[in-house]
Design a protein around this motif. Structure first.
Motif, PDB file in Angstrom:
ATOM      1  N   ALA A  13      40.561   1.072  39.389  1.00  0.00           N
ATOM      2  CA  ALA A  13      39.174   1.560  39.489  1.00  0.00           C
ATOM      3  C   ALA A  13      38.950   2.590  40.584  1.00  0.00           C
ATOM      4  CB  ALA A  13      38.459   0.248  39.792  1.00  0.00           C
ATOM      5  N   LYS A  85      35.989   2.937  35.846  1.00  0.00           N
ATOM      6  CA  LYS A  85      35.560   1.607  36.220  1.00  0.00           C
ATOM      7  C   LYS A  85      36.032   0.705  35.154  1.00  0.00           C
ATOM      8  CE  LYS A  85      30.853   3.231  37.412  1.00  0.00           C
ATOM      9  NZ  LYS A  85      29.341   3.063  36.813  1.00  0.00           N
ATOM     10  N   PRO A  86      36.567  -0.665  35.430  1.00  0.00           N
ATOM     11  CA  PRO A  86      37.020  -1.581  34.413  1.00  0.00           C
ATOM     12  C   PRO A  86      36.268  -1.590  33.041  1.00  0.00           C
ATOM     13  CG  PRO A  86      36.751  -2.740  36.736  1.00  0.00           C
ATOM     14  CD  PRO A  86      36.051  -1.184  36.684  1.00  0.00           C
ATOM     15  N   SER A 123      40.915  -3.613  37.864  1.00  0.00           N
ATOM     16  CA  SER A 123      39.739  -3.757  39.153  1.00  0.00           C
ATOM     17  C   SER A 123      40.560  -4.078  40.433  1.00  0.00           C
ATOM     18  CB  SER A 123      38.823  -5.039  38.719  1.00  0.00           C
ATOM     19  OG  SER A 123      39.629  -6.168  38.633  1.00  0.00           O
TER      20      SER A 123
END
Length: 123
Positions: A13, A85-86, A123
């Protein structure tokens, strides 16, 4: 039109990744090139597009983080993904929207797809 996407992989991330889409065939019939993605259990969604004239549009979820460019000399489109982002985890597909006329002078619109490339954001 044939398309082949590449460049997927695993990234943390906040990191960046660049996908490539090489296209060939009836290139003059291409009106727009697009990137789509499909996350597990979700429908395929449009990420962004670039027109023949070079105009780009993006889904709100990626605006400001992703850019699309096209290198005509190499018949390649790129998706630069920053600040990942995840929730960006998905299989990414490139596509080409074409318009041509048939022997009867009728306009025929088609969308051609490349195979997907998996992007995983941890993440």
């Amino acid at each position: 039109v044939q398309l082949q996407a590449s460049g997927g992989g695993l990234v943390q991330a906040g990191g960046s990744l660049r996908l490539s889409c090489a296209f060939s065939g009836s290139i003059s019939s291409i009106n727009a090139l697009e990137w789509f993605r499909q996350a597990p259990g979700k429908q395929r969604e449009l990420v962004g597009s670039i027109t023949r004239g070079g105009s780009t549009n993006f889904a709100s979820a990626v605006t400001g983080r992703f850019t699309i460019s096209r290198e005509n000399g190499k018949n390649t489109m790129y998706l630069q993904m920053n600040s990942l982002k995840p929730e960006d985890t998905a299989v990414y597909y490139c596509a080409a929207d074409t318009l041509r006329t048939n022997e009867n002078g009728e306009f025929i619109a088609q969308r051609f797809w490349g195979q997907g490339t998996l992007v995983t954001v941890s993440s």
